[in-house]
Design an enzyme around this catalytic site. Structure first.
Site, PDB file in Angstrom:
ATOM      1  N   ALA A 139      10.923 -13.896 -36.155  1.00 53.18           N
ATOM      2  CA  ALA A 139       9.888 -13.214 -35.381  1.00 53.18           C
ATOM      3  C   ALA A 139       9.417 -14.150 -34.254  1.00 53.18           C
ATOM      4  O   ALA A 139      10.245 -14.788 -33.611  1.00 53.18           O
ATOM      5  CB  ALA A 139       8.771 -12.729 -36.290  1.00 53.18           C
ATOM      6  N   SER A 140       8.121 -14.301 -34.069  1.00 51.25           N
ATOM      7  CA  SER A 140       7.642 -15.028 -32.886  1.00 51.25           C
ATOM      8  C   SER A 140       7.883 -16.531 -32.918  1.00 51.25           C
ATOM      9  O   SER A 140       7.674 -17.198 -31.898  1.00 51.25           O
ATOM     10  CB  SER A 140       6.160 -14.747 -32.652  1.00 51.25           C
ATOM     11  OG  SER A 140       5.979 -13.436 -32.162  1.00 51.25           O
ATOM     12  N   VAL A 141       8.322 -17.087 -34.043  1.00 52.41           N
ATOM     13  CA  VAL A 141       8.791 -18.474 -34.019  1.00 52.41           C
ATOM     14  C   VAL A 141       9.969 -18.601 -33.048  1.00 52.41           C
ATOM     15  O   VAL A 141      10.243 -19.676 -32.526  1.00 52.41           O
ATOM     16  CB  VAL A 141       9.169 -18.937 -35.437  1.00 52.41           C
ATOM     17  CG1 VAL A 141       9.772 -20.332 -35.432  1.00 52.41           C
ATOM     18  CG2 VAL A 141       7.934 -18.913 -36.348  1.00 52.41           C
TER      19      VAL A 141
ATOM     20  N   LYS B 132      10.018 -17.727 -30.066  1.00 52.16           N
ATOM     21  CA  LYS B 132       9.580 -17.960 -28.690  1.00 52.16           C
ATOM     22  C   LYS B 132       9.828 -19.394 -28.233  1.00 52.16           C
ATOM     23  O   LYS B 132      10.070 -19.647 -27.047  1.00 52.16           O
ATOM     24  CB  LYS B 132       8.100 -17.596 -28.540  1.00 52.16           C
ATOM     25  CG  LYS B 132       7.841 -16.089 -28.562  1.00 52.16           C
ATOM     26  CD  LYS B 132       6.371 -15.764 -28.379  1.00 52.16           C
ATOM     27  CE  LYS B 132       6.147 -14.272 -28.149  1.00 52.16           C
ATOM     28  NZ  LYS B 132       6.442 -13.439 -29.314  1.00 52.16           N
TER      29      LYS B 132
END
Length: 361
Positions: A86-88, A90
């Site tokens: 998921a947003s890790v 980014k």
């Protein structure tokens, strides 16, 4: 009182060690490992599980898998289990952009319109730096999904949605608002500037040079994920697979799968850069935009949340809850990946980190 002592009598349920060399920093490490495993008790057993990784000075001090990656097959979580980050994700998108800047292919102050023309006038002053630091004010694409959508969005679909939104939440560069839209567009910029698919660029310029064999940006049409963890949600007292949503194939903001073992190589590189230019690592982990009203966040860097003594990022998606925390002063890193909708693991990761010398949460 020693904070580990109360955990010592606990008999652990099944947990799997990683195929990583584990180093000892001092004679208390065995007790710390046992205490860490005890804190992970909710993930033991036959439900969706988790992977825990603890590094200090770039070396693995503890690495353990708990519970199951796939309830249908009974596959246990281990160090090579690949979770949707998921947003890790980014931080990898941000580093890809920094590498292209280092190559002289683009500049962080380039207007977004240079790379992705056709966006409306309200976005004309948005730069790549704004996107990286969540300073763009771009509209959240999740709030404007097409009516009747019955297939997964891709990053290019995000661009199409934003081309129809001639407004921003604030003048670009003037404030902070977390933006999945911005990171989806950055994946497209990586593709345009490099001439490669986003997934191919990451693999060739980041993952393979760092010895990360398994990370993959996943779409339904792409290659299958080896050793994949499936996401689950607890519904009416039973675990149900809840692995994908309509936005799960948007890659730049959260579509990467990786394992704890591969993340150990990424974190070791951040601790002591050998492949990446050290200046890029420092740039990613430096304050770029003030943040107000979010717990344990004073600034956003480039793909990282920052707070005094902390650099971290969480990742929440349907069926997955993850966190990666770095304590630069102690040179301590904690990774906790889970394939269940609840709980968010930040507080637990901080409690585990405190056993290993990090500041109390």
């Amino acid at each position: 009182m020693n904070p580990m002592r109360r955990f010592l009598p606990v008999l652990l349920a099944a947990a799997s060690a990683f195929a990583l060399p584990v180093h000892a920093s001092d004679h208390n490490d065995a007790a710390r490992r046992q205490a860490s495993d005890a804190l992970m008790a909710d993930y033991h057993g036959q439900g969706p599980g988790a992977a825990l990784l603890i590094l200090k000075n770039g070396q693995v001090l503890h690495a353990r898998g708990y519970g199951l990656a796939d309830l249908d097959t009974g596959q246990a979580v281990d160090g090579r289990t690949n979770f949707r980050l998921a947003s890790v994700s980014k931080q990898f998108t941000a580093m890809a952009v920094l590498l292209l800047e280092h190559d002289g292919v683009l500049g962080l102050d380039d207007p977004l319109a240079r790379w992705l023309p056709g966006l409306p006038p309200a976005t004309r002053t948005v730069t790549l730096r704004h996107l990286l630091a969540h300073a763009s004010g771009l509209v959240d694409y999740e709030d404007h999904l097409p009516v009747g959508l019955d297939k997964q969005l891709r990053d290019a679909d995000v661009l199409a949605i934003l081309r129809g939104q001639d407004r921003t939440y604030f003048p670009p560069g003037s404030s902070y608002r977390y933006s999945n839209s911005g990171y989806a567009l950055l994946a497209l910029v990586v593709e345009k500037a490099s001439g490669q698919a986003y997934a191919d660029f990451l693999r060739q310029r980041l993952f393979l040079p760092l010895g990360m064999a398994n990370p993959q940006a996943r779409t339904d049409e792409g290659p299958a994920i080896a050793r994949r963890a499936y996401g689950y949600s607890l519904v009416d007292g039973r675990w149900q697979r809840s692995d994908q949503s309509l936005t799960s194939a948007v890659l730049g903001d959260g579509g990467i799968y990786s394992s704890a073992e591969d993340l150990s190589r990424w974190l070791a590189e951040l601790d002591a850069p050998r492949v990446l230019p050290a200046a890029l690592v420092s740039q990613a982990l430096s304050a770029a935009n003030p943040v107000h009203g979010e717990a344990n966040v004073s600034h956003y860097g480039l793909g990282w949340r920052l707070h005094p003594g902390l650099a971290w990022h969480s990742g929440e998606s349907i069926g997955f809850r993850n966190v990666l925390i770095r304590f630069p002063e102690q040179r301590l890193d904690i990774v906790l990946l889970s394939n269940r909708n609840d709980p968010e693991p930040y507080a637990l990761a901080r409690r585990i980190a405190a056993l290993w010398g990090a500041p109390e949460p």
